[in-house]
Design an enzyme around this catalytic site. Structure first.
Site, PDB file in Angstrom:
ATOM      1  N   CYS A 114      38.235  31.124   4.630  1.00 26.95           N
ATOM      2  CA  CYS A 114      37.224  31.667   5.540  1.00 26.95           C
ATOM      3  C   CYS A 114      37.523  31.404   7.008  1.00 26.95           C
ATOM      4  O   CYS A 114      36.983  32.085   7.889  1.00 26.95           O
ATOM      5  CB  CYS A 114      35.847  31.113   5.188  1.00 26.95           C
ATOM      6  SG  CYS A 114      35.268  31.592   3.545  1.00 26.95           S
ATOM      7  N   HIS A 254      31.260  32.115  11.293  1.00 30.05           N
ATOM      8  CA  HIS A 254      31.588  32.673   9.976  1.00 30.05           C
ATOM      9  C   HIS A 254      30.290  32.874   9.219  1.00 30.05           C
ATOM     10  O   HIS A 254      29.446  31.972   9.152  1.00 30.05           O
ATOM     11  CB  HIS A 254      32.517  31.714   9.228  1.00 30.05           C
ATOM     12  CG  HIS A 254      32.626  32.010   7.772  1.00 30.05           C
ATOM     13  ND1 HIS A 254      32.830  33.279   7.274  1.00 30.05           N
ATOM     14  CD2 HIS A 254      32.535  31.192   6.681  1.00 30.05           C
ATOM     15  CE1 HIS A 254      32.877  33.235   5.961  1.00 30.05           C
ATOM     16  NE2 HIS A 254      32.691  31.986   5.576  1.00 30.05           N
ATOM     17  N   ASN A 284      29.157  37.702   2.640  1.00 27.88           N
ATOM     18  CA  ASN A 284      30.254  36.812   3.023  1.00 27.88           C
ATOM     19  C   ASN A 284      31.581  37.380   2.533  1.00 27.88           C
ATOM     20  O   ASN A 284      31.906  37.301   1.352  1.00 27.88           O
ATOM     21  CB  ASN A 284      30.024  35.419   2.434  1.00 27.88           C
ATOM     22  CG  ASN A 284      31.155  34.446   2.731  1.00 27.88           C
ATOM     23  OD1 ASN A 284      32.120  34.776   3.417  1.00 27.88           O
ATOM     24  ND2 ASN A 284      31.041  33.239   2.199  1.00 27.88           N
TER      25      ASN A 284
END
Length: 330
Positions: A114, A254, A284
Site C-alpha cells: 500500500c 492511503h 482500498n
C-alpha cells in the site's frame, strides 16, 4: 532547462465498471445494514471483469495521464509500476505496460504494497532531477482476485483500480518534493500477507485457501501500527520540509480505512476538511489509492499552483512513508 525540482504534469485514473455496494456484501455475510461503512468508511468498491488483467487497467490510467501531460509525455525516461498483483510473478509487468504505451524507456515493478506509490514518487523525483527526463508512475491493483470472499476482514475492504502520474522537470526551486520520510517494521512482517507463491511456499496448487489470498492476522494490531507509522512518517516529512501541519492545503492519505486516516489527521492537527477522500466510493485499492484520490481532485479542479500536499501511507511488511509536495504548474 535548469532542473531544480519535479512537478506533476498529468494525472489519470481508471476504475472498473462493476460497482459492488456494501448492501450486497452485508447480505452475503449476514451483517447488519451499515456495518461496513461504520467500521471502514467504505460504501462501495469496484471489481475488475474476469477478462481484465493488471496491465489492461494500468494502460487505461497511464494513457489518461500521458494525454494530460503533453508535451512532457514525449520525454518519458522511466516507467515505475507500483503493484502487488502483477500479471505474472516473472517477468515484471512494467516492460509490457511500457510497450503497450509505445515506450522503450526503462521500466520496473515496485512491490511496496500500500505504500508503493509513495516510494515510487520518491524514486521518480530523484530520477527527474538527475536525468532531466520525465517519469510515468502507475499504481494499479486487482485485489478482488486475492481476497477470500468468505472472509469479512478482507472482502469488505479491497478494491481494484489504477492511477497514474507524469512527473516532469521544473526550473522552480520553490516547488516539488520538499520533504520525505520512509520507515519499516519487519517485526510485523506477517500481519498482512499472501503466503503462497514465493520461495518459502512456492506450490500454490497445494496451498490452503488462506495462504493463496490476502490474510490479515490481527486487525487491531494493524490498525494501531498504521496510525502510528503514518503519523511518525508525516511528522518527519513535515519537519524535513520546514512546513507546519497547519500550512498543508490537502492531506492525501492511503485510503485503507477512514478511521485510520482520520486519527492520523487528528494526531497531526490537520483540519478534517483538508483530507481528500476517495474511500467511500472506491474502497482500498492499495498503492493506487493516493494517485486515484489526486486524479479525482484534479478532475474536480481542487488542485492549484502553490498548494502544499501531504501524502502518507502504510502497507504490508510493514512499510510506511510520507511526502510533502508543493504543486507547480510550470
Amino acid at each position: 532547462m535548469n532542473v531544480r525540482s519535479a512537478r506533476i504534469a498529468g494525472l489519470g485514473h481508471y476504475v472498473p465498471e462493476h460497482r459492488i455496494e456494501n448492501s450486497v456484501l452485508e447480505q452475503d455475510f449476514g451483517l447488519p445494514a451499515g456495518w461496513i461503512a461504520r467500521r471502514t468508511g467504505i460504501k462501495a468498491r469496484r471489481w475488475a471483469a474476469p477478462e481484465q488483467a493488471l496491465t489492461d487497467i494500468a494502460v487505461e490510467a497511464a494513457s489518461s495521464a500521458l494525454a494530460r501531460a503533453q508535451p512532457e509525455a514525449n520525454d518519458i525516461g522511466l516507467v515505475l509500476l507500483a503493484t502487488s498483483t502483477p500479471d505474472h510473478l516473472l517477468p515484471p509487468s512494467a516492460p509490457l505496460l511500457a510497450h503497450r504505451l509505445g515506450l522503450t524507456c526503462g521500466a520496473i515493478d515496485l512491490t511496496g504494497a500500500c505504500s508503493g506509490f509513495v516510494y515510487a514518487l520518491l524514486f521518480a523525483d530523484g530520477f527527474v532531477k538527475t536525468t532531466g527526463k520525465s517519469v510515468l508512475i502507475v499504481a494499479a491493483n486487482i485485489l478482488s482476485r486475492r481476497i477470500n470472499k468468505a472472509d469479512t476482514t478482507s472482502a469488505v475492504l479491497f478494491a481494484d483500480a489504477a492511477a497514474a502520474m507524469v512527473l516532469a522537470p521544473s526550473s522552480r526551486d520553490d516547488a516539488g518534493l520538499l520533504g520525505s520520510s520512509v520507515m519499516s517494521d519487519g517485526s510485523l512482517y506477517d500481519m498482512i500477507a499472501i503466503k503462497a507463491g514465493g520461495t518459502r511456499n512456492p506450490d500454490i496448487s497445494a496451498a490452503e485457501l488462506e495462504d493463496r489470498v490476502i490474510r490479515i492476522k490481527d486487525g487491531k494490531v494493524v490498525f494501531e501500527k498504521a496510525v502510528k507509522l503514518m503519523t511518525l512518517c508525516s511528522e518527519q516529512a513535515l519537519g524535513r520540509a520546514g512546513i507546519k501541519a497547519s500550512q498543508i492545503d490537502h492531506f492525501i492519505p492511503h485510503q485503507a480505512n477512514a478511521r485510520i486516516f482520520d486519527l492520523v489527521a487528528e494526531n497531526l492537527d490537520i483540519d478534517p476538511c483538508r483530507t481528500l477522500r476517495s474511500i467511500e466510493e472506491f474502497g482500498n485499492s492499495s498503492a493506487a489509492t493516493i494517485p486515484l484520490t489526486l486524479s479525482l481532485a484534479a478532475q474536480d479542479g481542487h488542485l492549484a499552483d502553490g498548494q502544499l500536499l501531504l501524502m502518507s501511507a502504510v502497507g504490508a511488511g510493514f512499510t510506511g512513508g510520507a511526502i510533502v509536495f508543493r504543486m507547480a504548474m510550470d
